[in-house]
Design a protein around this motif. Structure first.
Motif, PDB file in Angstrom:
ATOM      1  N   GLN A   1     -35.115  72.168  49.355  1.00 45.72           N
ATOM      2  CA  GLN A   1     -36.190  72.012  50.331  1.00 45.72           C
ATOM      3  C   GLN A   1     -37.250  73.093  50.185  1.00 45.72           C
ATOM      4  OE1 GLN A   1     -36.651  69.644  52.537  1.00 45.72           O
ATOM      5  NE2 GLN A   1     -37.684  70.465  54.347  1.00 45.72           N
TER       6      GLN A   1
ATOM      7  N   ASP B   1     -39.888  64.890  46.805  1.00 42.43           N
ATOM      8  CA  ASP B   1     -38.788  65.691  46.266  1.00 42.43           C
ATOM      9  C   ASP B   1     -37.881  64.764  45.471  1.00 42.43           C
ATOM     10  OD1 ASP B   1     -36.744  67.370  45.679  1.00 42.43           O
ATOM     11  OD2 ASP B   1     -36.198  67.828  47.742  1.00 42.43           O
ATOM     12  N   GLN B   2     -38.007  64.819  44.155  1.00 40.95           N
ATOM     13  CA  GLN B   2     -37.271  63.909  43.287  1.00 40.95           C
ATOM     14  C   GLN B   2     -36.043  64.579  42.665  1.00 40.95           C
ATOM     15  OE1 GLN B   2     -39.924  61.521  40.731  1.00 40.95           O
ATOM     16  NE2 GLN B   2     -41.584  62.697  41.638  1.00 40.95           N
TER      17      GLN B   2
ATOM     18  N   ARG C   1     -38.138  62.363  50.727  1.00 43.06           N
ATOM     19  CA  ARG C   1     -37.119  62.099  49.730  1.00 43.06           C
ATOM     20  C   ARG C   1     -36.978  60.593  49.539  1.00 43.06           C
ATOM     21  NH1 ARG C   1     -35.389  66.830  52.201  1.00 43.06           N
ATOM     22  NH2 ARG C   1     -35.026  68.538  50.748  1.00 43.06           N
ATOM     23  N   SER C   2     -35.992  59.994  50.177  1.00 45.05           N
ATOM     24  CA  SER C   2     -35.741  58.577  49.896  1.00 45.05           C
ATOM     25  C   SER C   2     -35.893  57.691  51.124  1.00 45.05           C
ATOM     26  CB  SER C   2     -34.318  58.411  49.328  1.00 45.05           C
ATOM     27  OG  SER C   2     -33.368  58.903  50.249  1.00 45.05           O
TER      28      SER C   2
ATOM     29  N   ARG D   1     -35.253  57.547  43.628  1.00 45.74           N
ATOM     30  CA  ARG D   1     -35.006  58.025  44.987  1.00 45.74           C
ATOM     31  C   ARG D   1     -36.289  58.111  45.793  1.00 45.74           C
ATOM     32  NH1 ARG D   1     -30.646  60.639  46.873  1.00 45.74           N
ATOM     33  NH2 ARG D   1     -31.945  62.115  47.979  1.00 45.74           N
TER      34      ARG D   1
END
Length: 203
Positions: free
Chosen positions: A80, A41-42, A11-12, A49
């Motif tokens: 997820q 995963d945006q 993710r970020s 992110r």
């Protein structure tokens, strides 16, 4: 030929991802047998992110095949499970190993998952997840870490066999064919995806 596809949802968090990928580069298993798929995963935030994860990937010289798959975006909160399914959909290996992006693998992790899958002709492989308490964490967080370790201790010491309830999508391997036949992770769940999948695969 790719035998094992390692699927990581990012993710970020750039630095944990870098540590995760570098640990996978130090495995004893031949890199030609392994591919690593990082799913960006945006969801609920878009490309900004994912920027730290992209930076971590760009700086890594990996000995294994490393691919990036994008999932989500446009403000959707796909979750997820959807990201893990996207990674599995891009996988080429006979087996999929799902890892959280902050897992730092020991040097024999990939070899052990492959050994179990080969010897059993396919299995739901339950991997250990040890939590490390950061310095200065609050009392409740420390309590959660201790409870987690207490719950996993009987498994680590061989005092009981694992069940589907011990399966966590943060460290889990499964034959790709069985994963596909079961329909992948349940995308309507928010937590417990690994246990739910294992229950269906074991049938």
């Amino acid at each position: 030929m790719i035998e094992l596809s390692v699927i990581i949802v990012a993710r970020s968090r750039g630095e944990p991802l870098r540590a995760c990928l570098e640990a996978l580069a130090r495995q004893g298993e031949p890199a030609t047998d392994v591919e690593v798929i990082v799913v960006l995963d945006q969801s609920a935030g878009g490309v900004p992110r994912a920027q730290p994860a992209l930076t971590a990937l760009a700086a890594l010289a990996a000995p294994y095949s490393l691919r990036v798959v994008e999932c989500g975006g446009g403000g959707r909160a796909d979750g997820q499970a959807a990201a893990l399914n996207a990674g599995a959909g891009a996988a080429a290996g006979a087996y999929c190993l799902f890892l959280d992006d902050d897992v730092v693998a020991g040097p024999g992790l990939l070899a052990e998952h492959l050994r179990v899958q080969r010897e059993r002709g396919g299995a739901v492989g339950v991997g250990d997840l040890a939590l490390t308490a950061a310095p200065g964490i609050d009392a409740f967080s420390r309590y959660c870490v201790e409870r987690w370790d207490d719950a996993r201790s009987p498994l680590r010491q061989g005092q009981r066999l694992p069940s589907f309830a011990d399966c966590d999508a943060g460290h889990l391997s499964v034959p790709r064919e069985a994963f596909t036949r079961a329909g992948g992770f349940a995308s309507d769940m928010r937590g417990g995806e690994g246990a739910e999948l294992a229950c269906r695969v074991q049938g």
